[in-house]
Each structure stands twice: as C-alpha cells, then as structure tokens.
Write an enzyme that holds these catalytic residues in place. Structure first.
Site, PDB file in Angstrom:
ATOM      1  N   CYS A 146      42.201  47.650  41.047  1.00 50.33           N
ATOM      2  CA  CYS A 146      43.474  47.413  40.365  1.00 50.33           C
ATOM      3  C   CYS A 146      43.589  48.126  39.018  1.00 50.33           C
ATOM      4  O   CYS A 146      44.680  48.490  38.605  1.00 50.33           O
ATOM      5  CB  CYS A 146      43.745  45.918  40.231  1.00 50.33           C
ATOM      6  SG  CYS A 146      42.486  45.027  39.309  1.00 50.33           S
ATOM      7  N   LYS A 220      38.345  33.315  44.405  1.00 46.47           N
ATOM      8  CA  LYS A 220      39.143  33.780  43.281  1.00 46.47           C
ATOM      9  C   LYS A 220      40.582  33.370  43.515  1.00 46.47           C
ATOM     10  O   LYS A 220      41.186  33.723  44.529  1.00 46.47           O
ATOM     11  CB  LYS A 220      39.031  35.300  43.183  1.00 46.47           C
ATOM     12  CG  LYS A 220      39.855  35.897  42.072  1.00 46.47           C
ATOM     13  CD  LYS A 220      39.573  37.373  41.934  1.00 46.47           C
ATOM     14  CE  LYS A 220      40.407  38.004  40.857  1.00 46.47           C
ATOM     15  NZ  LYS A 220      40.186  39.455  40.780  1.00 46.47           N
ATOM     16  N   ARG A 230      45.069  41.407  32.083  1.00 48.71           N
ATOM     17  CA  ARG A 230      45.902  42.477  32.654  1.00 48.71           C
ATOM     18  C   ARG A 230      46.457  43.377  31.558  1.00 48.71           C
ATOM     19  O   ARG A 230      46.675  44.556  31.777  1.00 48.71           O
ATOM     20  CB  ARG A 230      46.972  41.890  33.568  1.00 48.71           C
ATOM     21  CG  ARG A 230      46.300  41.306  34.814  1.00 48.71           C
ATOM     22  CD  ARG A 230      47.244  40.730  35.829  1.00 48.71           C
ATOM     23  NE  ARG A 230      46.467  40.115  36.918  1.00 48.71           N
ATOM     24  CZ  ARG A 230      46.978  39.382  37.889  1.00 48.71           C
ATOM     25  NH1 ARG A 230      48.281  39.180  37.926  1.00 48.71           N
ATOM     26  NH2 ARG A 230      46.210  38.875  38.825  1.00 48.71           N
ATOM     27  N   LYS A 273      36.358  31.642  40.227  1.00 49.06           N
ATOM     28  CA  LYS A 273      37.151  32.199  39.141  1.00 49.06           C
ATOM     29  C   LYS A 273      38.593  31.766  39.268  1.00 49.06           C
ATOM     30  O   LYS A 273      39.117  31.843  40.368  1.00 49.06           O
ATOM     31  CB  LYS A 273      37.054  33.728  39.243  1.00 49.06           C
ATOM     32  CG  LYS A 273      37.826  34.466  38.207  1.00 49.06           C
ATOM     33  CD  LYS A 273      37.631  35.930  38.410  1.00 49.06           C
ATOM     34  CE  LYS A 273      38.598  36.655  37.527  1.00 49.06           C
ATOM     35  NZ  LYS A 273      38.739  38.024  37.897  1.00 49.06           N
ATOM     36  N   SER A 299      40.111  35.439  30.809  1.00 46.57           N
ATOM     37  CA  SER A 299      40.794  35.814  29.572  1.00 46.57           C
ATOM     38  C   SER A 299      41.730  34.730  29.040  1.00 46.57           C
ATOM     39  O   SER A 299      41.735  34.436  27.845  1.00 46.57           O
ATOM     40  CB  SER A 299      41.562  37.115  29.789  1.00 46.57           C
ATOM     41  OG  SER A 299      42.445  37.000  30.884  1.00 46.57           O
TER      42      SER A 299
HETATM   43  C1  PBG Z   1      40.233  42.338  39.062  1.00 40.75           C
HETATM   44  C2  PBG Z   1      39.814  41.374  38.027  1.00 40.75           C
HETATM   45  C3  PBG Z   1      40.635  40.492  37.302  1.00 40.75           C
HETATM   46  C4  PBG Z   1      39.804  39.817  36.420  1.00 40.75           C
HETATM   47  C5  PBG Z   1      38.516  40.286  36.619  1.00 40.75           C
HETATM   48  N1  PBG Z   1      38.553  41.233  37.620  1.00 40.75           N
HETATM   49  C6  PBG Z   1      42.067  40.270  37.254  1.00 40.75           C
HETATM   50  C7  PBG Z   1      42.968  40.119  38.346  1.00 40.75           C
HETATM   51  O1  PBG Z   1      42.634  39.781  39.480  1.00 40.75           O
HETATM   52  O2  PBG Z   1      44.121  40.341  38.043  1.00 40.75           O
HETATM   53  C8  PBG Z   1      40.246  38.781  35.438  1.00 40.75           C
HETATM   54  C9  PBG Z   1      39.386  38.560  34.302  1.00 40.75           C
HETATM   55  C10 PBG Z   1      39.984  37.797  33.200  1.00 40.75           C
HETATM   56  O3  PBG Z   1      41.139  37.327  33.232  1.00 40.75           O
HETATM   57  O4  PBG Z   1      39.257  37.642  32.201  1.00 40.75           O
HETATM   58  N2  PBG Z   1      39.590  43.562  38.912  1.00 40.75           N
END
Ligand code: PBG
Length: 347
Positions: A146, A220, A230, A273, A299
């Site tokens: 992504c 997840k 993001r 997660k 985050s």
């Molecule tokens: C996808 C990924 C995400 C996070 C880690 N790896 C975001 C998503 O799925 O949009 C989120 C990490 C965070 O919010 O700290 N590569």
C-alpha cells in the site's frame, strides 16, 4: 430516601474501628490489601513486568528526503532519509531496543508497487545499511504494497477495483526474497491476503532462506486507528477501502480462523492489530496457539495519548505504561509500539 439500617450499622462500625485504631472488627481470612502494603511487597507479587525485550520500534525510511522529517500527526515520530537512519538506529540500540520494524516510502509509486522487490528498493537499502552498520539490530520488514502502489491498495488491483488475491501472492514472494537478500531477520506481511503465509514460506525456502522468520499480521482489523499512519506513509487508498481484506471489528471467532490458517501455513509469530481495542483477541490467540503472540499498538492509539497529554489532560508516562502493560497482561509476547524509544528510558 429511607435510611438503610445496614449502612447505618456500617457507619457505626467504621467509627468504632477508628476509635479503637488497629483492632479489626471483622475476622477476615483474606485481606488482599496485605500484599499492597508497600513497594517491596507490591514488587514481589507483580504478575506482569514490561521489559525492553518485549518492544519493537517501527522506523519510517523515506527515499525522497535527507535528514529527519517529523510526522505531524504522530508527535515524536519522524521519517528518515537513508543516511539519517543511522542516528535513529544508534539511539535505539543505546537505549536497549534491539529490534525494529522497517517501513519504506519509495521514490516512485506505480500500479504494482514494483519498488518492493527491487534490489535497490527503499526497504532493501535501509535493511542493508542497518545490517552493515549495526549487525546487532534485529530487523523486521513490513511486507505490503500500500505504501508503494499509486492506488494505495495492498496488492494487484483489477480494472474494476477489486484486489486480486493470487496475483498478489506472486508479488509477495518476490518482495520477501528481496528483503531476505538484503539481510532481513524476519518478514511481516500485513496485507491480509489469503494464502500469504504459505506463499511467502515457500518463496523463502525455495530461495534457501529457511532461517528468515515469519510474523503474520494474522488478525488485522479494518480500523480507523490507522489514520495517522496513513499520513505518515501516504498510503490512504485512492478509491474504496480495505474492508474486503481486513477484518470486521465486530468479529472474534473469525480471528481464530485467520490465526489458525496462518499458524498451519507456517507463521512463526501471530499478530493482532490494533492492540488496545482488541485485548480480548490477543487473549484468545494466546490461549489457542502455541506460538508467540505479537500485537501492534498502532498510530491512532499512540497519537490519542500524545494529544491528550499535550493538552495536559493525562499523564503520558503513566498512561502509556498502563496501556502497554495491558497488552502484555492480555498475552502479548511482542509489542510493536511507537512508544518503545521513550519508554525504554524507564525500563
Ligand atoms: C499496511 C500497514 C498499516 C499499518 C501497518 N502496516 C496500515 C493500513 O493497513 O492501512 C498501520 C500501522 C499504524 O497505524 O501504526 N502496510
């Protein structure tokens, strides 16, 4: 309101106890407060202890910058240029955090996210540099598309906007082999693509990387708590959302199905997660699987604490410790957290 006889009686007893200081009015067999009397006994009976070994610090490496570029939605966290990375890694090691999760932001994005499998892709360059300069740092790579695709989705997308599962698996294999060649100790696929674990294990083993470990973002959720991330990696989907591959926050049994598949396919570590709103899921996985369980304190969970602390509404140091402790108490063996760098000073 009628005066309750029992409560009046209790008042009298309390009064009596106060007068007769120290003479207990009840013969209570168990008085849990005995074990909270002072720090020494509290330390002795403490069930959960947070250590530096539990924590993994994420690092964002950006191919388009030099030096350090703070991320406004995540106070205290920055993106790093490839050379500036050294100072961050050095600081982590100095503070006793010997494990990091690397995220790359490429020079250019394209439809497929081809930077992810290039020898000189941003993640590969970062891993090679860290491993050359700081071989004692354990390097985990986030394996996804992504941050690398122009559309912001986690794989190959068809004309109608659908994410193509099995074509994505081929690209995942290329990506992990390339991370392993750069020196990654562990790869962590985060895309929730069906079959990603078996495909990645096969890919690594075929290329003779039998000892590269595999941590699956097995469970997840499609969560709004990823908001600040993001921004940090500029990976918001350009159309649609991630609900066709990430899980519905309402589901718990499905978490066991997802984790069971990844465990059977050869994941060494299973991750949940986000973390804070999903402590029940961490606990379920811990009970169900004989594998280390990781969680990602994402985050949004980080930035909420930072923001409230900035306003003076909460005590950051105490709240972050309590939050991380709750994850470990729920069963997490590994906690990925942006707090790692700072809390290390207190552990
Ligand atoms: C996808 C990924 C995400 C996070 C880690 N790896 C975001 C998503 O799925 O949009 C989120 C990490 C965070 O919010 O700290 N590569």
């Amino acid at each position: 309101m009628p005066i309750c006889a029992a409560s009046v009686r209790l008042e009298v007893i309390v009064l009596l106890e106060a007068i007769l200081i120290g003479v207990p009015m009840f013969e209570l067999l168990r008085r849990p407060r005995r074990l909270r009397k002072n720090a020494a006994i509290r330390n002795m009976v403490r069930e959960t202890v947070l250590t530096k070994n539990d924590l993994v610090m994420p690092i964002f490496v950006n191919a388009n910058i030099e030096g350090e570029s703070p991320i406004s939605a995540m106070p205290g966290i920055s993106q790093w240029g490839i050379q500036a990375l050294d100072q961050e890694v050095e600081l982590l090691l100095e503070r006793g955090i010997n494990q990091t999760l690397v995220f790359g932001l490429p020079e250019e994005k394209d439809e497929e996210g081809s930077d992810t499998w290039h020898e000189n892709g941003i993640t590969q360059r970062a891993v090679r540099r860290i491993k050359e300069k700081f071989p004692e740092m354990y390097v985990i790579t986030d394996v996804c598309f992504c941050e690398y695709t122009s559309h912001g989705h986690c794989g190959v997308v068809a004309k109608d906007g659908k994410l193509l599962n099995d074509l994505t698996l081929r690209n995942l294999q290329k990506q992990v082999v390339s991370h392993a060649e750069a020196g990654a100790d562990m790869v962590a696929p985060s895309g929730m693509i069906d079959g990603m674990i078996v495909a990645i294990r096969d890919g690594l083993d075929d290329a003779n990387f039998h000892d590269v470990a595999l941590m699956s973002y097995a469970v997840k959720y499609a969560s709004a708590f990823y908001g600040p991330f993001r921004e940090a990696v500029d990976s918001a989907p350009q159309f649609g959302d991630r609900q066709t591959y990430q899980m519905d926050p309402a589901n718990k049994r499905e978490a066991l199905i997802e984790a069971g598949l990844d465990f059977a396919e050869g994941a060494d570590v299973l991750m949940v997660k986000p973390a804070l709103s999903y402590l029940d899921i961490i606990q379920d996985l811990k009970r169900e699987f004989d594998a280390p369980i990781a969680c990602y304190n994402v985050s949004g969970e980080y930035s909420m604490i930072k923001a409230a602390a900035e306003k003076g509404w909460i005590d950051e140091a105490r709240v972050r410790r309590e939050a991380l402790l709750s994850m470990k108490r729920a069963g997490a063996d590994i906690i990925i957290t942006y707090f790692a760098k700072d809390i290390a000073l207190e552990l």
